[in-house]
Design an enzyme around this catalytic site. Structure first.
Site, mmCIF file in Angstrom:
data_model
loop_
_atom_site.group_PDB
_atom_site.id
_atom_site.type_symbol
_atom_site.label_atom_id
_atom_site.label_comp_id
_atom_site.label_asym_id
_atom_site.label_seq_id
_atom_site.Cartn_x
_atom_site.Cartn_y
_atom_site.Cartn_z
ATOM 1 C CG ASN A 42 -0.350 -0.094 2.542
ATOM 2 O OD1 ASN A 42 0.603 -0.825 2.754
ATOM 3 N ND2 ASN A 42 -0.897 0.651 3.496
ATOM 4 C CB ILE A 43 1.735 3.652 -2.275
ATOM 5 C CG1 ILE A 43 2.634 2.451 -2.595
ATOM 6 C CG2 ILE A 43 2.492 4.965 -2.407
ATOM 7 C CD1 ILE A 43 3.008 2.322 -4.052
ATOM 8 C CD GLU A 44 -1.460 4.982 4.569
ATOM 9 O OE1 GLU A 44 -2.105 4.045 5.059
ATOM 10 O OE2 GLU A 44 -0.919 5.870 5.260
ATOM 11 C CB CYS A 53 -5.152 -1.251 -2.028
ATOM 12 S SG CYS A 53 -6.473 -0.302 -1.255
ATOM 13 C CD GLU A 55 -5.366 -5.749 -1.302
ATOM 14 O OE1 GLU A 55 -4.704 -4.695 -1.193
ATOM 15 O OE2 GLU A 55 -6.275 -6.049 -0.509
ATOM 16 C CB CYS A 90 -10.873 -2.271 0.206
ATOM 17 S SG CYS A 90 -10.085 -1.705 -1.323
ATOM 18 C CB CYS A 93 -8.671 -4.489 -3.752
ATOM 19 S SG CYS A 93 -7.448 -3.213 -3.404
#
Length: 126
Positions: A42-44, A53, A55, A90, A93
């Site tokens: 994940n990369i916020e 996300c 995935e 989620c 995804c």
């Protein structure tokens, strides 16, 4: 590749997560039909909707490299380094998986394996 091996690759991918806002690291490992594995984390982003996300990162990496046939994806998430609790994908995804994967795609979590059809029944398709 065993489910356990794929899950371990997802845990390793979580080490690269950029999650300074949520503190929740997620890793994914996507097994292609040809045996190649693509990982993602994940990369916020400070502008929250712009994050991605794990995935989707793994799937987009694979698709961008020309892969379109997938067997399984393992997902591992944790806020404290303990990846024993399941981290379900989620809705976004699940929908991306639906775009690129068959309903028989195996989704491997810490508590076992599911199919995409089990996690997203009656999914949207154009």
């Amino acid at each position: 590749m065993t489910d356990k091996e794929l899950f371990e690759l997802a845990v390793k991918a979580a080490e690269n997560a950029y999650c300074k806002y949520s503190g929740f690291s997620v890793g994914a490992a996507l097994l292609c039909e040809d045996g190649e594995v693509f990982t993602g984390c994940n990369i916020e982003n400070g502008s929250y909707p712009l994050g991605n996300c794990a995935e989707r990162t793994a799937i987009f990496k694979a698709v961008s490299e020309g892969r379109r046939a997938f067997i399984a994806i393992a997902i591992a998430g944790s806020s404290d380094g303990d990846f024993s609790a399941p981290c379900y994908p989620c809705g976004a995804c699940r929908q991306v998986m639906s775009e690129f994967c068959e309903g028989s795609l195996r989704i491997i979590l810490s508590d076992g394996a599911y199919t995409l059809d089990e996690l997203l029944p009656k999914r949207f398709k154009l």
